[in-house]
Scaffold this motif. Structure first.
Motif: not given
Lengths: 329, 329
Positions: B255, B169-175, B247, B165-167, B183, B251
């Protein structure tokens, strides 16, 4: 309750290939047949083809249909795993609301279970793969498309309308390349076999690369297999494309880890064929994009059943549902 | 088995605020106290403070500790929800492996359940929010950080080591921008309250904007509340920042939908305070980034308990565990 020697049939319905497997309840494959799918002839023809294959297989083995305990079917979604109705999978033209479970039950008089092929693959990995004590497993297909099956606390998680696990269509590159599904920047649009090949072709025209030679100097013939072969041989463009594939696949898997905190992610075809050559950079990018405490408990591996995961997927589906019904594990 | 009038205490441990709630088993709040957390004094002091608050609350209500059926505690993670040990949450300095459950059980002689605050919020929304028939729910906090609690098939899904559930800290903008977690490009690094304010400050220096006026012409004082207030008043920069927030949040939620196919996503604080002004663009971006068949079955809403979700979170945690133990629903 099934005993180890009880016989189960597994039917695998793909857009290009049909497979019929005879197995025991321990997941040992006793016999197998496969044929190209007569997909163009529509659902009735394909189902008739499948039943004929099953009957021929049983005949070879000196068995009757009634010697089977039941039939598991793995099929591309969307489908309803309770009713066993198939709703227009992209690879099966004309399959509009086909009551597959009912049709096969009527034809065979046997109990039939229908499951999405990625979910079925996850079940096969759970029950027959390495380390069957695993409770939280994500299985990802990585070939023509990127699909997923999610096992949580030891059970397939289907979601609200059987669409959970479509992790190949998470967005990993906002406003990225168009995906066959109609969205943009999906993991599948960058990391599926055809997407890897598409990126290779885009660059191979402008750059000297071994990939072109491997594809018989025909740009349009470059496949993801050529990309990996050229990268292994040290080709610079191919290596960059493999690295980019690992990077975005790493972000996609990291996002799954942050959401589901699984014990293992197992990846099909492309990861199976390329092993650590692909998995090592992949793990590095997963580690970079997830928390250490989440990364440490999760193994990122190729499917432990290798390319035979499909053989056991349908069988595992039938066994799983029996276990659920009898409450045993 | 608990009856509706049985009394439960809920303790909510935040980095800035402690709350103690007395409720019945129907989730009706009978009394409540809150105080600033004496976080700097360390875990023993905070636990003593919490127990003193509980005793004072019971005294006010003319009750003894033994009149309670049990205690639920919601606390920032990481923590072990089985053993009730807390492992160094970022907002609670010095809480290194604090056996919270054991300490409170010893002090009160009552059964105690400890749960991650986002999971506890998800349970409160499930049991006491709109439409208690929901089986698959994702609750997202959206304030200082972005956290998540996942309810699947009617139960909290904890993951392998309590980190599901640590959603946020999903990556939605690489770099993308650096996140407090170390991160880059995490959803939280773009869409949390402080991240919204940071982006506003970065641009407000160079552009004429109402946000600056609302913040008393002090750039450093701009908060996400100023951003939303200025956007509502039509300020162009603030509107762009709100749109960008919707936006990327869109995303991130898309996901989650592709992975979990839930029936509802409920979002806390910022979504509660801004309602459709934020939720309408958000839903548009979710729709754009997910499949129609997945989007159609899922409602994207503000937390239905509003800002009182925290009041019931700890109580819901205790009730849930009782239901699990007794096998009732």
């Amino acid at each position: 309750l099934l005993a180890g020697d009880d016989r189960i049939a597994g039917l695998d319905i793909g857009g290009t290939k049909l497979a019929v497997v005879l197995s025991n309840a321990r997941g040992e494959v006793l016999a197998k047949r496969s044929e190209p799918t007569r997909a163009k002839e529509g659902p009735e023809a394909v189902i008739a083809q499948l039943l004929a294959m099953l009957e021929a297989l049983l005949l070879d083995e000196g068995m009757w249909m009634q010697g089977l305990e039941g039939i598991g079917i793995a099929c591309g979604g969307p489908l309803n795993s309770k009713t066993g109705v198939i709703y227009s999978p992209p690879n099966l033209p004309g399959w509009n609301a086909v009551p597959l479970k009912e049709l096969v039950e009527n034809a065979t008089k046997l109990p039939v279970i229908v499951e999405n092929d990625a979910n079925a693959g996850a079940l096969a990995e759970l029950r027959f793969g390495n380390n069957p004590k695993i409770r939280n497993l994500v299985y990802m297909t990585m070939s023509t498309g990127i699909g997923g099956g999610i096992v949580l606390d030891g059970r397939i998680y289907h979601g609200t309308n059987d669409l959970a696990g479509e992790v190949g269509h998470q967005v990993v590159m906002p406003d990225g390349p168009e995906c066959k599904c109609g969205k943009r920047g999906c993991l599948e649009a960058i990391c599926s076999g055809p997407s890897i090949a598409r990126r290779a072709r885009q660059h191979a025209a402008a750059e000297d690369t071994l990939m072109l030679e491997l594809a018989g100097n025909d740009l349009e013939s470059i496949t993801s297999a050529h990309v990996f072969a050229a990268a292994r041989a040290g080709d610079s463009l191919a290596s960059r494309i493999v690295d980019e594939t690992a990077y975005y696949m790493g972000i996609g898997i990291a996002n799954i880890l942050q959401t589901l905190n699984p014990e293992v992610v197992r990846i099909g075809t492309i990861a199976v064929r390329n092993g650590d050559f692909f998995l090592e950079p992949l793990r590095r990018y997963v580690r970079q994009n997830t928390w250490p405490s989440i990364f440490e408990v999760c193994r990122i591996e190729a499917a432990s059943l290798g390319e035979s995961v499909g053989d056991l997927a349908a069988v595992a589906t039938f066994l799983e549902r029996q276990w659920e019904l009898t409450g045993t594990d």
